[in-house]
Scaffold this active site. Structure first.
Site, PDB file in Angstrom:
ATOM      1  CD  GLN A 111       0.739  -2.593  -9.080  1.00 54.23           C
ATOM      2  OE1 GLN A 111       0.246  -3.369  -9.886  1.00 54.23           O
ATOM      3  NE2 GLN A 111       0.862  -1.300  -9.325  1.00 54.23           N
ATOM      4  CD  GLU A 112       3.876  -3.807  -2.781  1.00 57.26           C
ATOM      5  OE1 GLU A 112       4.995  -3.276  -2.875  1.00 57.26           O
ATOM      6  OE2 GLU A 112       2.906  -3.260  -2.233  1.00 57.26           O
TER       7      GLU A 112
END
Length: 475
Positions: free
Chosen positions: A328-329
């Site tokens: 996600q990051e």
């Protein structure tokens, strides 16, 4: 002797080789009561329970991203109905049919051949695709360069030549029924061995490795597997084109109707065409097929799996959750940098990196170590406020994204408006989502002011959904 060979020998010891002896499994399942659970009950829960099978086309993870033909269809159906998906994986059809009847699942989302004489309590949907069944056999051994003569063996091209042959197929699959009918048609016996614990692609792998001689598969899936096993031949059909469908309970009339209406319309769209072409018609590059980051073949999520596992183990966190956060990051890019100045795999802000002693923020191990330590730091500060560890994960993730102060504010707002400050969904998440509205960020209980809450709201949902997918397919 290998584990697979032992399994096959045991199966042969207990299975009579005549083609009409493999009927017991389906009859045993009929006695399971058919639960009453239709669309109203599903909508009341807000959740549709689905089981699919794990293989290289229906459902898998590639480079950290959950993918698959069935998965994308299910996501489109969920968008259409507004329901959340609870996806589980089970390659045993017998168990899937049992779970459908008992209400553990609402839909079997797979390539099920629809036929008239279906099992009791089962209804097939409109077809999502069409395919025919083909015989899977070897053209040559994988070790042919070592002098194997396997390539001199004639391939079966006439179905009559299946007489007396042993064909391994998935238990209770449509392939069993088709082979029984074919045995009648050719007027001779075909030795059918039903395997309960092996999915179709696993049986294809056994043919390729020489463990077994023959299996049967849907043609679209068979042709995809030629990319993995170039020594296979799938040119001999044993059926006419068939409807590939999902299955629901026969008394789930409204659910069946909604699925059918959606499928009829969706199959006419360009979106459906792109999904089907993506998994069945586009040639897979050998780079993807041999890629270690394919959950079927290599079992890796990223280049950093070992580091993630080691650092997660120090604090007793599930490495798959950390992997989902990193995807996600940064999409596993160690040089990633956000507009706000966060850097590295876990997108550490400069002050966070300094606090946890990171000297090189782009160093994968340093970045992951600090990110996991930061998650633990947040967890410790939320432990007394949110005692349930499973519930607390959601608060920790939101805090990692937007800051623990804004999460504390949302908890205070939830308590003020009569919601549960220890529950995330439909409680605290609502107030974090709406903390960009003056009514809430100007409230006297709020200390940290305005917050664009949409990002952390979706951040928590997306990470946990991906984490569920990772748990389904990654050890």
């Amino acid at each position: 002797m290998g584990k697979i060979s032992t399994l096959i020998i045991l199966v042969l010891l207990f299975c009579f080789t005549g083609c009409f002896t493999q009927k017991q499994g389906a009859e045993e399942e009929v006695s399971i009561p058919l639960v009453q659970r239709d669309l109203n009950e599903i909508k009341a829960e807000g959740l549709v329970r689905v089981v699919t099978n794990y293989n290289s086309t229906n459902y898998f993870v590639y480079k950290g991203k959950p993918m698959g033909y069935q998965l994308e269809l299910l996501q489109e159906f969920a968008n259409y109905t507004g329901l959340k998906l609870d996806i589980s994986v089970n390659n045993d059809l017998s168990t899937n049919f049992s779970d459908l009847r008992s209400g553990k699942v609402d839909i079997i989302a797979s390539n099920l051949a629809a036929f008239l004489n279906r099992q009791e309590g089962i209804a097939f949907t409109e077809p999502h695709s069409y395919s025919r069944q083909v015989l899977v056999q070897r053209k040559y051994s994988l070790d042919k360069e070592k002098g194997s003569k396997d390539g001199n063996r004639p391939l079966i091209r006439n179905q009559l030549d299946l007489a007396g042959k042993t064909v391994y197929v998935q238990k209770e699959s449509a392939y069993v029924k088709r082979l029984r009918n074919l045995s009648q048609e050719i007027g001779d016996s075909i030795n059918i061995v039903e395997i309960a614990d092996y999915e179709v692609e696993q049986l294809i792998g056994l043919v390729a490795s020489g463990e077994i001689e023959y299996t049967v598969c849907d043609e679209n899936l068979a042709r995809v597997n030629l990319n993995y096993y170039p020594n296979l031949d799938v040119e001999t059909p044993i059926s006419f084109p068939q409807k590939m469908s999902w299955a629901v309970r026969s008394n789930s009339y409204d659910l069946l109707s909604v699925i059918n209406n959606w499928l009829i319309g969706f199959k006419k769209t360009a979106r459906y065409t792109r999904i089907y072409q993506k998994y069945f018609l586009n040639k897979r590059s050998m780079h993807l097929v041999d890629e270690g980051f394919h959950s079927i073949k290599g079992g890796q999520v990223s280049d950093y799996d070992n580091i993630i596992k080691e650092e997660s183990r120090k604090f007793d966190w599930d490495w798959r959750l950390i992997a989902s956060i990193i995807y996600q990051e940064s999409r596993f890019l160690p040089s990633a940098e956000s507009w706000a100045g966060a850097r590295g795999l876990m997108q550490l802000m400069p002050e966070t990196a300094n606090y946890f002693g990171v000297s090189n923020v782009e160093n994968p191990r340093e970045n992951i170590r600090a990110g996991v330590e930061f998650l633990r730091w947040l967890d410790e500060r939320l432990k007394n406020r949110v005692p349930d560890p499973q519930e607390r994960i959601k608060f920790v993730l939101a805090s990692y994204n937007v800051g623990i102060g804004h999460v504390f504010d949302a908890m205070k707002l939830a308590e003020k408006y009569g919601k549960d400050p220890q529950k995330w969904e439909d409680n605290v998440d609502y107030y974090l989502l709406h903390k960009s509205e003056p009514k809430y960020y100007n409230d006297p209980v709020v200390k940290y002011g305005y917050c664009r809450g949409e990002e952390p709201y979706h951040y928590v949902t997306e990470i946990l959904e991906r984490y569920d997918h990772y748990k389904n397919v990654m050890q």
